[in-house]
Design a protein around this motif. Structure first.
Motif, PDB file in Angstrom:
ATOM      1  N   UNK A 136     -11.858  53.015  41.123  1.00 45.23           N
ATOM      2  CA  UNK A 136     -12.872  52.615  40.163  1.00 45.23           C
ATOM      3  C   UNK A 136     -13.855  51.621  40.772  1.00 45.23           C
ATOM      4  N   UNK A 137     -15.068  51.560  40.232  1.00 45.12           N
ATOM      5  CA  UNK A 137     -15.992  50.490  40.625  1.00 45.12           C
ATOM      6  C   UNK A 137     -15.364  49.126  40.355  1.00 45.12           C
ATOM      7  N   UNK A 138     -15.784  48.134  41.115  1.00 49.70           N
ATOM      8  CA  UNK A 138     -15.181  46.806  41.019  1.00 49.70           C
ATOM      9  C   UNK A 138     -15.257  46.236  39.609  1.00 49.70           C
ATOM     10  N   UNK A 139     -16.379  46.458  38.913  1.00 50.33           N
ATOM     11  CA  UNK A 139     -16.529  45.858  37.595  1.00 50.33           C
ATOM     12  C   UNK A 139     -15.586  46.481  36.568  1.00 50.33           C
ATOM     13  N   UNK A 140     -15.310  47.774  36.714  1.00 52.21           N
ATOM     14  CA  UNK A 140     -14.376  48.428  35.793  1.00 52.21           C
ATOM     15  C   UNK A 140     -12.948  47.978  36.088  1.00 52.21           C
ATOM     16  N   UNK A 141     -12.599  47.900  37.371  1.00 55.08           N
ATOM     17  CA  UNK A 141     -11.266  47.422  37.735  1.00 55.08           C
ATOM     18  C   UNK A 141     -11.066  45.988  37.265  1.00 55.08           C
ATOM     19  N   UNK A 142     -12.084  45.152  37.387  1.00 50.01           N
ATOM     20  CA  UNK A 142     -11.978  43.765  36.927  1.00 50.01           C
ATOM     21  C   UNK A 142     -11.754  43.709  35.418  1.00 50.01           C
ATOM     22  N   UNK A 143     -12.420  44.578  34.670  1.00 51.02           N
ATOM     23  CA  UNK A 143     -12.238  44.604  33.220  1.00 51.02           C
ATOM     24  C   UNK A 143     -10.818  45.029  32.856  1.00 51.02           C
ATOM     25  N   UNK A 144     -10.273  46.003  33.553  1.00 52.59           N
ATOM     26  CA  UNK A 144      -8.890  46.429  33.299  1.00 52.59           C
ATOM     27  C   UNK A 144      -7.904  45.314  33.630  1.00 52.59           C
ATOM     28  N   UNK A 145      -8.151  44.611  34.717  1.00 56.30           N
ATOM     29  CA  UNK A 145      -7.293  43.486  35.092  1.00 56.30           C
ATOM     30  C   UNK A 145      -7.329  42.398  34.018  1.00 56.30           C
ATOM     31  N   UNK A 146      -8.514  42.141  33.507  1.00 49.70           N
ATOM     32  CA  UNK A 146      -8.666  41.141  32.455  1.00 49.70           C
ATOM     33  C   UNK A 146      -7.885  41.550  31.200  1.00 49.70           C
ATOM     34  N   UNK A 157      -6.793  44.826  18.009  1.00 48.84           N
ATOM     35  CA  UNK A 157      -6.985  44.479  19.420  1.00 48.84           C
ATOM     36  C   UNK A 157      -8.432  44.710  19.847  1.00 48.84           C
ATOM     37  N   UNK A 158      -9.036  45.792  19.374  1.00 49.44           N
ATOM     38  CA  UNK A 158     -10.426  46.074  19.726  1.00 49.44           C
ATOM     39  C   UNK A 158     -11.377  45.092  19.057  1.00 49.44           C
ATOM     40  N   UNK A 159     -11.079  44.704  17.816  1.00 48.78           N
ATOM     41  CA  UNK A 159     -11.936  43.754  17.102  1.00 48.78           C
ATOM     42  C   UNK A 159     -11.921  42.377  17.761  1.00 48.78           C
ATOM     43  N   UNK A 160     -10.831  42.046  18.461  1.00 50.90           N
ATOM     44  CA  UNK A 160     -10.747  40.760  19.150  1.00 50.90           C
ATOM     45  C   UNK A 160     -11.736  40.660  20.299  1.00 50.90           C
ATOM     46  N   UNK A 161     -12.246  41.785  20.769  1.00 50.10           N
ATOM     47  CA  UNK A 161     -13.316  41.853  21.774  1.00 50.10           C
ATOM     48  C   UNK A 161     -13.014  41.055  23.038  1.00 50.10           C
ATOM     49  N   UNK A 162     -11.884  41.313  23.696  1.00 49.94           N
ATOM     50  CA  UNK A 162     -11.586  40.563  24.924  1.00 49.94           C
ATOM     51  C   UNK A 162     -12.568  40.824  26.055  1.00 49.94           C
ATOM     52  N   UNK A 163     -13.274  41.953  26.022  1.00 49.77           N
ATOM     53  CA  UNK A 163     -14.252  42.262  27.067  1.00 49.77           C
ATOM     54  C   UNK A 163     -15.671  41.862  26.684  1.00 49.77           C
TER      55      UNK A 163
END
Length: 305
Positions: free
Chosen positions: A290-300, A153-159
């Motif tokens: 959380x800051x907006x950018x971190x929350x957006x990453x979690x949502x993604x 999952x980490x190697x897939x690099x979704x972020x």
């Protein structure tokens, strides 16, 4: 440049030193990493894994009753054994990090170890990337070395990866497969004692990212993990995991996520809601969205298949 540098201020990206730093004489491969192992009543597993570690080891014992701290101290005098008066769960690692004299700290469980060259490679990456707060490794499970699903999952690099970062961004990891910048870990408070065990990593990942640190995956770092078959008390573990997910959401996530986590936690383990209710005043006092950018990453990440 000091290890206390704010990640938002770090801009210089020096080259990695040549070689992986592995010593041919069998000694520690790096003096810049300490391995912190938290354990309880697992002397048999420690006897197998302690000899595999390739840096100074601090063993933090969670009030074992099997005599393992004394046995390890006698068998491996170079290991720094810290015996706690009570079982602190995952937060026992915090004590090991506080005692470490190195800028970087690797975590291992009593059934895991870092493979040759991985710790020296991690130290070089941290030295070269001052914004790097945490590195997580590829995990190979059991004697066959099958890849842990989290590594795929980490190697897939979704972020994706921030420009100049040493690998894909992550917002989740296995505790036995990370190296942290000691100052960053301590600045955000380490592992939250109230979560105890099971899912304690999520809050730490959020807090490091919120502080501006990079959290990255590097498959050239490898951890071997030899877990025993899961115990029989599955319901107790599900209750703790559900509690910790909901507490973490209350501490950091927006109302919509809290509502969804509440519903899923109730479906998985209704008694977990009682546990959360007892901690609700504490959670609300310590809530920091959380800051907006971190929350957006979690949502993604949550939207990934």
């Amino acid at each position: 440049m000091t290890d206390r540098l704010s990640p938002r201020d770090a801009v210089r990206e020096p080259r990695l030193p040549a070689g992986d730093g592995v010593r041919e004489d069998g000694g520690p491969e790096t003096s810049r990493v300490t391995v912190v192992v938290a354990t309880r009543d697992r002397g048999d597993r420690l006897a197998e894994t302690i000899p595999e570690h390739r840096a100074h080891v601090i063993l933090v014992d969670n009030a074992s009753t099997d005599g393992s701290p004394e046995a390890i101290r006698e068998a491996f005098p170079a290991v720094e054994v810290v015996r706690l008066a009570e079982n602190r769960g995952a937060a026992a690692r915090n004590e090991g990090v506080r005692r470490a004299a190195t800028p970087y700290v690797a975590f291992a469980d009593d059934d895991s170890y870092w493979t040759e060259g991985s710790l020296a490679r991690a130290a070089a990456l941290f030295d070269a990337h001052p914004r790097l707060g945490l590195l997580t490794a590829r995990v190979l499970v059991g004697p066959s070395g099958r890849p842990d699903p989290i590594s795929a999952a980490q190697a897939a690099a979704p972020l994706g990866a921030p420009p100049g970062a040493p690998g894909p961004s992550v917002l989740g990891f296995l505790s036995c497969a990370v190296v942290v910048r000691r100052s960053a870990f301590l600045d955000v408070g380490g592992f939250e004692p109230r979560l105890f065990v099971y899912g304690e990593e999520a809050l730490l990942a959020m807090d490091l990212a919120a502080a501006g640190w990079w959290l990255c995956y590097d498959p050239s770092l490898v951890v071997r993990h030899f877990p025993l078959p899961a115990g029989r008390n599955r319901a107790a573990r599900q209750r703790i995991e559900a509690r910790n997910r909901l507490l973490t959401a209350l501490l950091r996530r927006p109302p919509g996520v809290i509502a969804g986590t509440l519903a899923s936690s109730f479906r998985e383990s209704p008694p977990a809601l009682w546990d959360v209710a007892r901690s609700l005043p504490w959670a609300l006092r310590h809530r920091h969205p959380l800051p907006a950018e971190v929350e957006a990453a979690l949502t993604h990440l949550a939207a990934q298949p």
